[in-house]
Design an enzyme around this catalytic site. Structure first.
Site, PDB file in Angstrom:
ATOM      1  CE  LYS A   1       1.758 -65.462 106.291  1.00  0.00           C
ATOM      2  NZ  LYS A   1       0.976 -64.345 106.835  1.00  0.00           N
ATOM      3  CB  THR A   2       3.298 -63.938  99.673  1.00  0.00           C
ATOM      4  OG1 THR A   2       2.368 -64.840 100.272  1.00  0.00           O
ATOM      5  CG2 THR A   2       3.501 -64.338  98.216  1.00  0.00           C
TER       6      THR A   2
ATOM      7  CD  GLU B   1       3.335 -67.184 102.284  1.00  0.00           C
ATOM      8  OE1 GLU B   1       2.242 -66.743 102.677  1.00  0.00           O
ATOM      9  OE2 GLU B   1       3.697 -67.140 101.082  1.00  0.00           O
TER      10      GLU B   1
END
Length: 459
Positions: free
Chosen positions: A119-120, A163
C-alpha cells in the site's frame, strides 16, 4: 459534517504525533482549520506542527480538549483516555482517524490504495506519477515520500491519493472514487480471526467505491474480491487477462524494466529505480489508474522513473566498507519473501544478512512456520524478540521458535549484541537488512556506527 463547516473551528487530535495523525493535522491546517493535539512525548513531529500553527500538548490531559469543536483519535487511543472521556462529558463530537481522512478527501476525486501488502509504496508511486502528470495531487500515505520528505500534503489539484489501511476494517469510511487492491490474504490476526473475515472486509470496502477498481490480476485474493464489484474493474499484472499488462520484465540489482501494454497496445517501457518484481506490479497499478483517469502515459512513466522509494521500504541507510545497510518495514511472511528476493539480487555476489523483529504476538503465533520459510532466503538471520505493539504476551510465543526452524538463524534479543554480531559477520559486498514494523528500524544507524568502528580502526 462537511469539510467547509470546520474552517475556522478547532479540531483536536489525540495522538497527533503518529505518522497518520500528524499528516492529517497538516492538511487540516492548510484548509484554515484550527488544530490542537496531544501526544505522549515530545518529538520533532510535534515541533514541526507547532511551527505550522498547531497548539500541541505533551501528555494527555482532560483540559487539553477545552474549547475544541471536534476530536479525532487514532486507533491506539482507547475510550478511557482522559481527553476522550472529557470530550464525551463536554458533548464534543469525536471521529476516528479514518473518518477524518474521509472528510479531508470528500471534496476531491479520491484514489484509495488498499491491499495486504504494497500500500505505502503503491500510494507513493501514484503520488509521484500524478505529480509528473502536472495534476499536483493531495496525498496521505503511511510512509515518508523521499521526494518531498513528507507523508501528507494538500495539493492544488483535484485528486487525493490515500493509503487505505485495512488493519481494523476502517477503510470502509473512505468512499473513494477510484481504488487499487494490490493483493488480499490473511494478516492483522489480532483483528481478523480468519481469512474469511479479511475477505469480508475487502468486500465491504469495494461496495464503497463509486468510480472504478484497479486490481492485481495475478493475485488470487484481489481477483476474487474484484469479481464481486459493481463498478468498473481493471486488472493489471503479468496475466494475459490484465488490461494493463507488463511483460518482458528485466530485473537488475537496483531496479527493473518492463514493456507496458494497455488493452493490448504497447504504450511504452516502464523503468524503475527500485528493485523487485513486486514493484513492477505496484507501478503497473499506478499506470492503470492514471490511464483510466485520462492522464498521458509518457508523463506517468516519466514520474515512475524518478520514484526512489518511500521511507522504510527497502531504504538504504548507508554504505560502509562496501557493506550496504537497508531498512524495510516488511512484517508479514509474503512481504519478507519478496524483500529478501530483491535483496539477494541487490547483493549480487555478496551475502544477505538479516535482523528480523516479529510484530505482535498474535501474528507471530499464526505465521511461525511461514516466517521461518521466508527468512531462510537470507544467508544469515538474527531474531529479535517479538515487538508487542499493544498486545499482551502469549504464553509460549517467542521469536526463538522461528529461529529453531532455520539452520542459519540465531535468537538474539539484545539490541547491542545483535548490532555487534551482524557488523562483525558482514564482508564487503554484503547487504545487511533490518526487517520489521517495530523499533528494529533504529538499528540501522547503530550498525553503520559499528561498521565505521571496524573499518576505520583497520585503516
Amino acid at each position: 459534517m462537511k469539510l467547509n463547516e470546520l474552517i475556522g473551528k478547532r479540531v483536536h487530535f489525540v495522538g497527533i504525533g503518529g505518522s497518520g495523525m500528524s499528516g492529517l493535522a497538516r492538511i487540516a491546517l492548510s484548509h484554515g482549520i484550527k488544530v490542537s493535539g496531544s501526544d505522549a512525548s515530545d518529538s520533532s513531529v510535534l515541533s514541526a506542527l507547532r511551527a505550522l500553527g498547531a497548539e500541541v500538548f505533551v501528555g494527555h490531559k482532560s483540559e487539553n480538549v477545552i474549547g475544541a469543536d471536534l476530536i479525532v483519535f487514532s486507533n491506539a487511543i482507547k475510550p478511557n483516555n482522559s481527553e476522550r472521556e472529557a470530550g464525551v462529558a463536554a458533548g464534543i463530537p469525536e471521529i476516528t482517524r479514518a473518518s477524518a481522512l474521509a472528510l479531508l478527501m470528500s471534496e476531491s476525486i479520491s484514489i484509495a490504495v488498499a491491499g495486504t501488502h504494497g500500500k505505502t509504496t503503491t500510494s507513493s508511486m501514484a503520488t509521484v506519477a500524478l505529480q509528473s502528470a502536472g495534476v499536483d495531487p493531495s496525498f496521505a500515505i503511511g510512509g515518508v515520500l523521499k521526494s518531498s520528505g513528507s507523508n501528507a500534503h494538500r495539493g492544488t489539484g483535484k485528486y487525493f491519493v490515500a493509503e487505505a489501511d485495512e488493519s481494523d476494517g476502517s477503510f470502509v469510511a473512505y468512499y473513494p472514487h477510484a481504488a487499487i487492491i494490490t493483493n488480499v490474504e490473511w494478516d492483522h490476526v489480532d483483528h481478523f480471526a480468519s481469512e474469511a473475515d479479511v475477505f469480508s472486509a475487502f468486500d465491504d470496502f469495494v461496495k464503497t467505491i463509486s468510480g472504478f477498481l484497479v486490481f492485481c490480476a495475478d493475485d488470487e485474493g484481489a481477483t476474487k474480491v474484484a469479481s464481486k464489484a459493481s463498478v468498473k474493474t481493471i486488472g493489471y499484472g503479468k496475466s494475459e487477462k490484465a488490461a494493463l499488462r507488463v511483460d518482458q520484465i528485466a530485473l537488475n540489482a537496483g531496479g527493473s524494466t518492463a514493456r507496458v501494454l494497455w488493452n493490448g497496445a504497447k504504450i511504452g517501457t516502464l523503468e524503475l529505480s527500485v528493485p523487485g518484481e513486486h514493484n513492477v506490479l505496484n507501478a503497473a497499478a499506478v499506470l492503470a489508474v492514471g490511464l483510466e483517469l485520462g492522464l498521458p502515459a509518457a508523463s506517468l512513466l516519466d514520474g515512475l522513473i524518478k520514484f526512489h522509494g518511500a521511507g522504510r521500504r527497502f531504504e538504504l541507510k548507508g554504505t560502509v566498507g562496501g557493506i550496504r545497510v537497508i531498512d524495510d518495514y516488511g512484517h508479514h511472511p509474503t512481504e519478507i519473501k519478496v524483500t529478501l528476493d530483491a535483496a539477494k539480487r541487490y547483493a549480487g555476489g555478496g551475502k544477505v544478512l538479516a535482523i528480523f523483529q516479529p510484530h505482535r504476538y498474535s501474528r507471530t503465533k499464526a505465521f511461525t512456520n511461514e516466517f521461518a520459510e521466508a527468512l531462510s532466503i537470507a544467508d544469515s538471520v538474527w531474531l529479535l524478540e517479538v515487538y508487542a505493539a499493544s498486545e499482551q504476551p502469549i504464553t509460549g510465543v517467542t521469536s526463538a521458535n522461528i529461529a529453531k526452524l532455520i539452520s542459519h538463524a540465531t535468537f538474539e534479543p539484545n539490541f547491542i549484541s545483535v548490532t555487534e554480531a551482524i557488523a562483525k559477520a558482514a564482508h564487503p559486498g554484503d547487504v545487511i537488512m533490518t526487517l520489521g514494523a517495530g523499533d528494529v528500524s533504529s538499528l540501522g544507524l547503530l550498525i553503520i556506527e559499528e561498521l565505521h568502528k571496524r573499518f576505520d580502526s583497520a585503516s
